[in-house]
Design a protein around this motif. Structure first.
Motif, PDB file in Angstrom:
ATOM      1  N   LEU A   1       0.823  -1.198   0.000  1.00  0.00           N
ATOM      2  CA  LEU A   1       0.000   0.000   0.000  1.00  0.00           C
ATOM      3  C   LEU A   1       0.860   1.253   0.000  1.00  0.00           C
ATOM      4  CD1 LEU A   1      -2.455  -1.325   2.680  1.00  0.00           C
ATOM      5  CD2 LEU A   1      -2.635  -1.511   0.221  1.00  0.00           C
ATOM      6  N   PRO A   2       0.403   2.343  -0.648  1.00  0.00           N
ATOM      7  CA  PRO A   2       1.181   3.569  -0.727  1.00  0.00           C
ATOM      8  C   PRO A   2       1.053   4.371   0.554  1.00  0.00           C
ATOM      9  CG  PRO A   2      -0.876   3.846  -1.905  1.00  0.00           C
ATOM     10  CD  PRO A   2      -0.846   2.427  -1.416  1.00  0.00           C
ATOM     11  N   VAL A   3       1.818   3.998   1.576  1.00  0.00           N
ATOM     12  CA  VAL A   3       1.659   4.583   2.901  1.00  0.00           C
ATOM     13  C   VAL A   3       2.933   5.308   3.286  1.00  0.00           C
ATOM     14  CG1 VAL A   3       0.038   2.812   3.595  1.00  0.00           C
ATOM     15  CG2 VAL A   3       2.449   2.469   4.011  1.00  0.00           C
ATOM     16  N   PRO A   4       2.860   6.163   4.320  1.00  0.00           N
ATOM     17  CA  PRO A   4       4.072   6.774   4.828  1.00  0.00           C
ATOM     18  C   PRO A   4       5.036   5.701   5.314  1.00  0.00           C
ATOM     19  CG  PRO A   4       2.132   7.888   5.678  1.00  0.00           C
ATOM     20  CD  PRO A   4       1.662   6.650   4.984  1.00  0.00           C
ATOM     21  N   PRO A   5       6.354   5.996   5.318  1.00  0.00           N
ATOM     22  CA  PRO A   5       7.310   4.996   5.757  1.00  0.00           C
ATOM     23  C   PRO A   5       7.120   4.562   7.199  1.00  0.00           C
ATOM     24  CG  PRO A   5       8.393   6.744   4.523  1.00  0.00           C
ATOM     25  CD  PRO A   5       6.974   7.184   4.750  1.00  0.00           C
ATOM     26  N   ALA A   6       6.453   5.349   8.019  1.00  0.00           N
ATOM     27  CA  ALA A   6       6.237   4.957   9.409  1.00  0.00           C
ATOM     28  C   ALA A   6       5.335   3.740   9.485  1.00  0.00           C
ATOM     29  CB  ALA A   6       5.601   6.126  10.169  1.00  0.00           C
ATOM     30  N   ALA A   7       5.232   3.167  10.700  1.00  0.00           N
ATOM     31  CA  ALA A   7       4.415   1.972  10.900  1.00  0.00           C
ATOM     32  C   ALA A   7       2.963   2.246  10.543  1.00  0.00           C
ATOM     33  CB  ALA A   7       4.519   1.530  12.355  1.00  0.00           C
ATOM     34  N   THR A   8       2.294   1.207  10.003  1.00  0.00           N
ATOM     35  CA  THR A   8       0.901   1.343   9.624  1.00  0.00           C
ATOM     36  C   THR A   8       0.047   0.439  10.485  1.00  0.00           C
ATOM     37  OG1 THR A   8       1.020  -0.399   7.977  1.00  0.00           O
ATOM     38  CG2 THR A   8       1.598   1.816   7.249  1.00  0.00           C
ATOM     39  N   GLY A   9      -1.274   0.533  10.251  1.00  0.00           N
ATOM     40  CA  GLY A   9      -2.206  -0.180  11.113  1.00  0.00           C
ATOM     41  C   GLY A   9      -2.533  -1.587  10.683  1.00  0.00           C
ATOM     42  N   GLY A  10      -1.917  -2.122   9.655  1.00  0.00           N
ATOM     43  CA  GLY A  10      -2.199  -3.481   9.223  1.00  0.00           C
ATOM     44  C   GLY A  10      -2.871  -3.498   7.874  1.00  0.00           C
ATOM     45  N   ALA A  11      -3.104  -4.709   7.378  1.00  0.00           N
ATOM     46  CA  ALA A  11      -3.623  -4.859   6.025  1.00  0.00           C
ATOM     47  C   ALA A  11      -5.005  -4.254   5.857  1.00  0.00           C
ATOM     48  CB  ALA A  11      -3.655  -6.338   5.654  1.00  0.00           C
ATOM     49  N   ASP A  12      -5.797  -4.207   6.938  1.00  0.00           N
ATOM     50  CA  ASP A  12      -7.138  -3.637   6.811  1.00  0.00           C
ATOM     51  C   ASP A  12      -7.136  -2.137   7.040  1.00  0.00           C
ATOM     52  OD1 ASP A  12      -6.548  -3.809   9.525  1.00  0.00           O
ATOM     53  OD2 ASP A  12      -8.653  -4.044  10.089  1.00  0.00           O
ATOM     54  N   CYS A  13      -5.971  -1.558   7.311  1.00  0.00           N
ATOM     55  CA  CYS A  13      -5.874  -0.107   7.517  1.00  0.00           C
ATOM     56  C   CYS A  13      -4.489   0.348   7.089  1.00  0.00           C
ATOM     57  CB  CYS A  13      -6.137   0.253   8.986  1.00  0.00           C
ATOM     58  SG  CYS A  13      -6.134   2.045   9.296  1.00  0.00           S
ATOM     59  N   PRO A  14      -4.296   0.597   5.799  1.00  0.00           N
ATOM     60  CA  PRO A  14      -2.967   0.931   5.284  1.00  0.00           C
ATOM     61  C   PRO A  14      -2.590   2.389   5.497  1.00  0.00           C
ATOM     62  CG  PRO A  14      -4.541   0.904   3.500  1.00  0.00           C
ATOM     63  CD  PRO A  14      -5.297   0.474   4.733  1.00  0.00           C
ATOM     64  N   HIS A  15      -2.671   2.847   6.719  1.00  0.00           N
ATOM     65  CA  HIS A  15      -2.421   4.242   7.056  1.00  0.00           C
ATOM     66  C   HIS A  15      -1.585   4.281   8.328  1.00  0.00           C
ATOM     67  CE1 HIS A  15      -5.354   5.183   3.997  1.00  0.00           C
ATOM     68  NE2 HIS A  15      -6.242   4.412   4.599  1.00  0.00           N
ATOM     69  N   PRO A  16      -1.058   5.452   8.704  1.00  0.00           N
ATOM     70  CA  PRO A  16      -0.205   5.510   9.891  1.00  0.00           C
ATOM     71  C   PRO A  16      -0.886   4.902  11.121  1.00  0.00           C
ATOM     72  CG  PRO A  16      -0.058   7.562   8.683  1.00  0.00           C
ATOM     73  CD  PRO A  16      -1.121   6.754   8.008  1.00  0.00           C
ATOM     74  N   LEU A  17      -0.093   4.215  11.931  1.00  0.00           N
ATOM     75  CA  LEU A  17      -0.616   3.475  13.071  1.00  0.00           C
ATOM     76  C   LEU A  17      -1.470   4.329  14.007  1.00  0.00           C
ATOM     77  CD1 LEU A  17      -0.649   0.694  14.391  1.00  0.00           C
ATOM     78  CD2 LEU A  17       1.427   1.326  15.618  1.00  0.00           C
ATOM     79  N   PRO A  18      -1.054   5.573  14.343  1.00  0.00           N
ATOM     80  CA  PRO A  18      -1.915   6.375  15.237  1.00  0.00           C
ATOM     81  C   PRO A  18      -3.281   6.673  14.628  1.00  0.00           C
ATOM     82  CG  PRO A  18       0.299   7.310  15.112  1.00  0.00           C
ATOM     83  CD  PRO A  18       0.208   6.274  14.035  1.00  0.00           C
ATOM     84  N   VAL A  19      -3.336   6.831  13.301  1.00  0.00           N
ATOM     85  CA  VAL A  19      -4.618   7.083  12.631  1.00  0.00           C
ATOM     86  C   VAL A  19      -5.500   5.846  12.729  1.00  0.00           C
ATOM     87  CG1 VAL A  19      -5.713   7.633  10.427  1.00  0.00           C
ATOM     88  CG2 VAL A  19      -3.597   8.790  11.090  1.00  0.00           C
ATOM     89  N   CYS A  20      -4.921   4.681  12.460  1.00  0.00           N
ATOM     90  CA  CYS A  20      -5.698   3.442  12.520  1.00  0.00           C
ATOM     91  C   CYS A  20      -6.181   3.162  13.945  1.00  0.00           C
ATOM     92  CB  CYS A  20      -4.866   2.280  11.997  1.00  0.00           C
ATOM     93  SG  CYS A  20      -4.449   2.435  10.240  1.00  0.00           S
ATOM     94  N   ALA A  21      -5.336   3.432  14.926  1.00  0.00           N
ATOM     95  CA  ALA A  21      -5.736   3.196  16.318  1.00  0.00           C
ATOM     96  C   ALA A  21      -6.913   4.069  16.716  1.00  0.00           C
ATOM     97  CB  ALA A  21      -4.550   3.455  17.244  1.00  0.00           C
TER      98      ALA A  21
END
Length: 696
Positions: free
Chosen positions: A337-357
């Protein structure tokens, strides 16, 4: 089959999809092909098992759930759609000869909607088909409506479809071969019975009927995911370590590509020589026209593999090799997924981890609005839109533990926000604190997705305009996508901070109340007129909605004066810019331009930086023949949206008809640079203008 209603969205169909060709005759499919297709009979909680005494034609969620499956390996491995078996307590499969066998779930991948089953029997797998050609005859084989295996034929109408919006990872073959509920997980095959793809989803009309726009997971993506599921029970995707963004409209007139917005220093993209600002033209064999195209292209690359990338730097075309075999940390569930290099929220949320949380702080609600969202800002306190509640005193809040009743709290805040007090929210849930920020993005809307029946993060966007300084109820204006159900949800920055509360919008322009408004909402709980303001605004909103319904049933032509007056007065009393726009649109369509202009002026006064409000006002002014009144608003759009073709067209019309030729020529120059085809028509309008609309 999962469906997305609305023929309006059939713009996804390639032009060749409308080609009328004769269907492949059924006898063209080798008869032994059916031995490799099964009916999938999951047992969902609260449903009988498919095929067990349920009337025929009741599959796919209307009665006992049923689906389909495709044999993909000789040792009893069967691929199906994950949404068919996701809630299942037990899974059986029915073979083409009628035998029913128990099946074991080997693994699943939510990102691509693929699940892998195993039965204790060797079955013949389907051979993979070569890449299909456009307009190539194909047939869909599946358990449509639970009636048993059947075949429907058509053609391939598009390939490499990655923007259908069903899954985080999409590489679809599109076909007009009819598929229906129960067909999910079935096979799309060519004339030789070889596997072209796994049936997955359909676009449908409002009645859920098939309209010939159906999607199958491509055979290459299916094969790659199945191999992962068989080996590990889960799928992994490679990560290029980039964040991609679409081009602006003016740039799209010159090149079809996506821009590299950011790069992780040690990842595959940087190692291939890419830099921020480069335009991605092609990944492997696929042209890249949107960030989601990159998802589909990289999803086909196995961990440890490589793929060529072509890109544009300045005016120079270059190429490089994305190598995903350099280290084990190049892969994870979200990597395609075309996401920022920082950690993401997983396959069901391909966005930065704080956003997915932050999804844990957003809840679907039901009140005056059939479905909206609310954001948790304290252990028992939520904020939502006033228009989701209107004059209701309560709202149903859907939590993981079941529905809870939310009680509306009074506040003298006059904007489109309201408070809900809710007992029984999760003790360990996320709470978002309003954090005012001035930034250009990226911003993310988080809210209820009606079609998926879940809270999710939508595609990010940038800031268009902040709230106007002179507007106490002003809004943030962003390109972060919203849709019905998201109203009342959260607008977040990439660190997961609450920037605002989503309100709505459209045409790529969406609005949110800034987080500072939440503080005002809380403070004005203590105002002596809190209850009276709350009641008056809620009652007026409900009254305006009733007046709009009455206008809709009044038939064509001018509204009776008492209906038009009631509509205008009740909607003005709601102090809601959204209702101002809707009521003005209705009045304008019936020829009551004076009242339409009054309401659209009120919307612009409340939300001066709203592009949608300015455009609505300009349309009303033009139709009503108030040309000179158009000029200040056309100048404003011209200044704020230098790359927007619609803004330039309004400036040209207003300048020509309103006696400001310099404005018209300046807008023409911009249009000629960004959209030469529209500029040709604009030139003809300037040189030989039609008469201006007369005042009405």
């Amino acid at each position: 089959m999962r469906s997305r209603a609305g023929v309006r969205r059939a713009g996804l169909v390639a032009a060749v999809g409308a080609l009328l060709l004769s269907a492949v005759p059924a006898q063209a499919i080798p008869p032994e092909t059916l031995e490799s297709i099964v009916s999938v009979l999951p047992v969902w909680p609260g449903h009988p098992q498919g095929g067990q005494g349920v009337p025929p034609g009741r599959a796919g969620g209307r009665g006992a759930p049923e689906g389909s499956g495709v044999v993909v390996a000789p040792d009893g491995l069967i691929a199906t759609a994950w949404h068919v078996v996701e809630p299942a307590e037990r899974i059986d499969v029915r073979l083409a000869d009628g035998r029913v066998l128990p099946a074991e779930l080997v693994g699943q991948d939510r990102a691509s909607d693929i699940a892998l089953l195993r039965v204790d029997l060797n079955l013949p797998p389907l051979a993979p088909a070569p890449r299909p050609a456009l307009a190539q005859p194909v047939c869909a084989i599946g358990n449509a409506y639970g009636l048993g295996l059947s075949i429907a034929c058509g053609v391939v109408s598009a390939r490499d479809v990655s923007n259908a919006g069903f899954n985080p990872v999409e590489d679809f073959v599109q076909t007009d071969a009819a598929t229906n509920p129960g067909s999910s997980g079935g096979a799309l095959v060519d004339a030789e019975g070889r596997l072209v793809g796994l049936l997955s989803a359909i676009f449908a009309s409002e009645g859920d009927s098939n309209i010939g726009i159906n999607f199958a997971v491509s055979q290459p993506l299916l094969q790659r995911v199945v191999e992962d599921l068989n080996d590990d029970g889960a799928a992994s995707y490679v990560s290029a370590g980039w964040r991609l963004e679409p081009l602006r409209r003016a740039e799209q007139a010159e090149v079809a590509a996506v821009r590299v917005a950011d790069l992780a220093p040690d990842a595959a993209a940087a190692a291939a020589g890419l830099q921020a600002g480069d335009l991605i033209l092609r990944i492997g064999a696929r042209r890249i026209q949107s960030p989601r195209d990159a998802i589909g292209a990289l999803a086909l690359v196995a961990p440890g593999g490589t793929v060529e990338v072509e890109f544009l730097r300045g005016q120079e075309e270059r190429s490089g090799s994305l190598d995903f075999g350099r280290s084990e940390d190049q892969t994870d569930e979200t990597a395609a997924l075309p996401v920022p290099p920082a950690a993401t929220g997983g396959a069901d949320c391909p966005h930065p981890l704080p956003v997915c949380a932050a999804r844990q702080a957003v809840f679907p609600i039901e009140s005056f609005d059939p479905l909206a969202s609310a954001v948790r800002i304290a252990p028992d306190l939520m904020v939502t839109n006033r228009h989701a509640l209107a004059d209701r005193e309560t709202a149903k809040v859907f939590t993981p533990a079941g529905p809870r009743e939310g009680r509306v709290l009074a506040s003298a805040y006059r904007g489109d926000l309201a408070l809900l007090q809710v007992e029984g929210l999760p003790d360990d849930g996320v709470i978002l604190t309003p954090e005012p920020r001035n930034d250009t993005g990226p911003f993310f809307a988080v809210g209820a997705d009606v079609a998926r029946q879940e809270v999710r993060v939508f595609e990010p966007g940038r800031l268009i305009l902040p709230p106007a300084d002179e507007a106490p109820l002003g809004r943030l204006h962003v390109t972060a996508r919203m849709q019905p159900g998201v109203s009342g949800g959260a607008l977040l920055d990439d660190e997961g901070q609450l920037v605002g509360i989503a309100v709505g919008g459209g045409e790529g322009r969406y609005e949110a109340l800034p987080s500072a408004a939440i503080d005002e909402l809380l403070v004005l709980q203590d105002a002596p007129d809190a209850r009276s303001v709350q009641t008056a605004l809620g009652t007026a909103y409900s009254g305006c909605a009733d007046a709009l319904d009455s206008a809709a049933t009044a038939g064509r032509g001018p509204l009776p004066d008492q209906v038009a007056l009631a509509l205008s007065e009740s909607c003005r009393a709601s102090e809601n810019a959204g209702q101002y726009l809707e009521a003005g649109r209705v009045l304008g369509m019936t020829g009551d331009f004076a009242r339409a202009i009054e309401l659209h002026n009120a919307a612009v006064a409340q939300v001066p930086n709203s592009i949608n409000a300015r455009i609505a006002l300009l349309v009303s002014l033009q139709l009503g023949g108030r040309i000179e009144a158009m000029l200040p608003h056309a100048r404003w759009l011209f200044g704020m949206l230098p790359e927007d073709a619609q803004a330039q067209r309004f400036a040209i019309q207003s300048g020509v008809w309103g006696g400001e030729p310099a404005l018209a020529e300046a807008a023409y120059a911009r249009l000629a640079a960004s959209n030469p085809r529209q500029a040709e028509a604009a030139r003809r309008f300037i040189d030989n203008p039609p008469p201006a609309p007369r005042a009405r």
